[in-house]
Design a protein around this motif. Structure first.
Motif, PDB file in Angstrom:
ATOM      1  N   LEU A  88       0.799  -1.225   0.000  1.00  0.00           N
ATOM      2  CA  LEU A  88       0.000   0.000   0.000  1.00  0.00           C
ATOM      3  C   LEU A  88       0.829   1.271   0.000  1.00  0.00           C
ATOM      4  N   ALA A  89       2.141   1.170   0.263  1.00  0.00           N
ATOM      5  CA  ALA A  89       2.958   2.364   0.440  1.00  0.00           C
ATOM      6  C   ALA A  89       2.257   3.285   1.458  1.00  0.00           C
ATOM      7  N   SER A  90       2.172   4.567   1.169  1.00  0.00           N
ATOM      8  CA  SER A  90       1.664   5.514   2.174  1.00  0.00           C
ATOM      9  C   SER A  90       0.164   5.463   2.392  1.00  0.00           C
ATOM     10  N   LEU A  91      -0.579   4.710   1.596  1.00  0.00           N
ATOM     11  CA  LEU A  91      -2.007   4.583   1.878  1.00  0.00           C
ATOM     12  C   LEU A  91      -2.230   4.007   3.276  1.00  0.00           C
ATOM     13  N   ALA A  92      -1.289   3.193   3.753  1.00  0.00           N
ATOM     14  CA  ALA A  92      -1.429   2.594   5.086  1.00  0.00           C
ATOM     15  C   ALA A  92      -1.435   3.641   6.191  1.00  0.00           C
ATOM     16  N   LYS A  93      -0.975   4.862   5.910  1.00  0.00           N
ATOM     17  CA  LYS A  93      -1.028   5.912   6.928  1.00  0.00           C
ATOM     18  C   LYS A  93      -2.467   6.157   7.399  1.00  0.00           C
ATOM     19  N   THR A  94      -3.428   5.991   6.511  1.00  0.00           N
ATOM     20  CA  THR A  94      -4.819   6.231   6.894  1.00  0.00           C
ATOM     21  C   THR A  94      -5.311   5.154   7.864  1.00  0.00           C
ATOM     22  N   PHE A  95      -4.783   3.938   7.765  1.00  0.00           N
ATOM     23  CA  PHE A  95      -5.091   2.904   8.763  1.00  0.00           C
ATOM     24  C   PHE A  95      -4.571   3.345  10.130  1.00  0.00           C
ATOM     25  N   GLU A  96      -3.331   3.834  10.138  1.00  0.00           N
ATOM     26  CA  GLU A  96      -2.698   4.240  11.390  1.00  0.00           C
ATOM     27  C   GLU A  96      -3.449   5.412  12.019  1.00  0.00           C
ATOM     28  N   ALA A  97      -3.868   6.355  11.189  1.00  0.00           N
ATOM     29  CA  ALA A  97      -4.634   7.492  11.703  1.00  0.00           C
ATOM     30  C   ALA A  97      -5.978   7.037  12.267  1.00  0.00           C
ATOM     31  N   THR A  98      -6.604   6.053  11.603  1.00  0.00           N
ATOM     32  CA  THR A  98      -7.868   5.514  12.108  1.00  0.00           C
ATOM     33  C   THR A  98      -7.667   4.854  13.465  1.00  0.00           C
ATOM     34  N   LEU A  99      -6.589   4.084  13.600  1.00  0.00           N
ATOM     35  CA  LEU A  99      -6.271   3.471  14.890  1.00  0.00           C
ATOM     36  C   LEU A  99      -6.096   4.531  15.957  1.00  0.00           C
ATOM     37  N   ALA A 100      -5.390   5.596  15.642  1.00  0.00           N
ATOM     38  CA  ALA A 100      -5.187   6.669  16.617  1.00  0.00           C
ATOM     39  C   ALA A 100      -6.515   7.268  17.066  1.00  0.00           C
ATOM     40  N   ALA A 101      -7.428   7.479  16.103  1.00  0.00           N
ATOM     41  CA  ALA A 101      -8.746   8.014  16.445  1.00  0.00           C
ATOM     42  C   ALA A 101      -9.513   7.050  17.348  1.00  0.00           C
ATOM     43  N   VAL A 102      -9.390   5.749  17.080  1.00  0.00           N
ATOM     44  CA  VAL A 102     -10.061   4.731  17.913  1.00  0.00           C
ATOM     45  C   VAL A 102      -9.523   4.787  19.341  1.00  0.00           C
ATOM     46  N   LEU A 103      -8.207   4.773  19.490  1.00  0.00           N
ATOM     47  CA  LEU A 103      -7.608   4.769  20.826  1.00  0.00           C
ATOM     48  C   LEU A 103      -7.922   6.060  21.582  1.00  0.00           C
ATOM     49  N   HIS A 104      -7.964   7.169  20.850  1.00  0.00           N
ATOM     50  CA  HIS A 104      -8.292   8.455  21.482  1.00  0.00           C
ATOM     51  C   HIS A 104      -9.748   8.465  21.963  1.00  0.00           C
ATOM     52  N   GLU A 105     -10.654   8.005  21.130  1.00  0.00           N
ATOM     53  CA  GLU A 105     -12.068   8.034  21.503  1.00  0.00           C
ATOM     54  C   GLU A 105     -12.356   7.109  22.675  1.00  0.00           C
TER      55      GLU A 105
END
Length: 370
Positions: A82-99
């Protein structure tokens, strides 16, 4: 009287079926032509595509060979890099952990890193937060480490060494957008250490499994290597994927590679468009999804492009507001474009770093939105 009632019921059924039927059946002929022509012109061995509308995958298809040597055809379920597309997975994880109050996106990142930290001779590093790292406004450079892992002298630094040696805050945190691969690596380490679990495990358990993304992963184990697309580089040929060390091993630049299938990306898009699927768990609230896409910063581009939490945002793409996750290098091109207002998205994956994926994505959206 009975026959009249039956006739009325049949008429009502016909009306309801007509109302539920799609008003427009897309013609993807032009998309298929672009894919086949592009594969020939640019010597691309494998392509996969998936189109989702209102939570349903209305078309998905694989083209070519995932692994020609072993006669493994590419399918919509084949994992691609995925190259940098995977960054959006990581950002989603961050939002999950924050919420879930397991991490605070606005806390200084060094408080999570503990054994290493970003540093600066000029700026207060307390302004370097997870949110700013994930929005490319933390002040880190665009610098990226890479070498050829097939060479005997290629040895990646550990995560702590990478952060200590290269995590230099060059601009005041919060002032500028500067795309940084290193910033996302630092953010990933902070999330793993703050949550007390490896990043690849967090992604699997908090994002991929709840959304049904069975072929998505960070790095590949030995069984996944056999199924994944073999990337192809001009002048180098096929570059075999490497399995993670037994037990996973520490995360470094050598194995921090995201993989997913076109089908996985369609499911990911459906969730981020709030198109409810019964086989997915609501890992984020609607408000959190909106915050990822609407709380944005300017990227400094003249076309008004902005960046949210892991998403590129364009206000006018085919006349609609679009959010995009995209990645590319010499071994891969990955596109995931959403039109949230229409609940339409397209995922396109190639196993070579050429550019026709954008045209394929645009043609697919045009076919659905026509």
């Amino acid at each position: 009287m009975k026959s009249a009632a039956v006739a009325f019921c049949l008429s009502l059924t016909a009306i309801l079926l007509h109302a539920q039927a799609p008003t427009h059946v897309p013609d993807f002929g032009e998309t298929r032509r672009l894919i086949r022509d592009g594969m020939v012109k640019d010597s691309v061995p494998a392509v996969a595509i998936a189109v989702v509308r209102d939570g349903a995958i209305i078309w998905e298809e694989g083209f070519g060979w995932a692994d020609h040597e072993n006669q493994l055809a590419a399918t919509p379920h084949t994992p691609f890099r995925l190259a940098s597309l995977a960054k959006t997975f990581e950002a989603t994880l961050a939002a999950v952990l924050h919420e879930r109050h397991r991490l605070d996106l606005d806390k200084p990142v060094n408080e999570y890193l503990k054994t290493a930290g970003v540093s600066s001779a000029s700026w207060d590093t307390r302004g370097v937060t997870l949110r700013r790292l994930l929005m490319h406004t933390a002040g880190l450079s665009t610098f990226n480490i890479w070498c050829d892992p097939s060479q005997p002298r290629c040895q990646f630094p550990s995560a702590d060494e990478t952060i200590r040696h290269y995590g230099i805050v060059a601009e005041r945190p919060g002032d500028y957008f500067a795309y940084s691969n290193l910033g996302f690596f630092v953010a990933g380490e902070a999330m793993a250490r703050g949550a007390g679990r490896p990043l690849r495990v967090l992604l699997r358990d908090e994002v991929f499994r709840p959304l049904g993304m069975v072929n998505a992963s960070l790095g590949l184990d030995s069984s996944q290597v056999r199924l994944a697309v073999v990337p192809y580089a001009l002048g180098e040929g096929f570059i075999r994927n490497q399995a993670l060390p037994p037990g996973g091993g520490p995360l470094d630049y050598a194995n921090a590679l995201g993989y997913a299938s076109a089908h996985d990306l369609a499911l990911f898009a459906a969730f981020h468009m709030k198109a409810r699927r019964p086989d997915q768990r609501a890992i984020l609230s609607d408000a959190a999804i909106d915050s990822m896409q609407y709380t944005t910063v300017s990227t400094g581009q003249t076309d008004g492009q902005r960046y949210g939490l892991g998403w590129w945002v364009e206000e006018n793409r085919l006349g609609y507001r679009s959010v995009l996750a995209q990645g590319g290098n010499n071994l891969a091109q990955a596109w995931l474009r959403l039109i949230p207002s229409e609940r339409v998205a397209v995922a396109v994956l190639l196993n070579r770093g050429v550019g026709f994926g954008q045209a394929v994505t645009g043609a697919s959206l045009a076919a659905v939105l026509a």
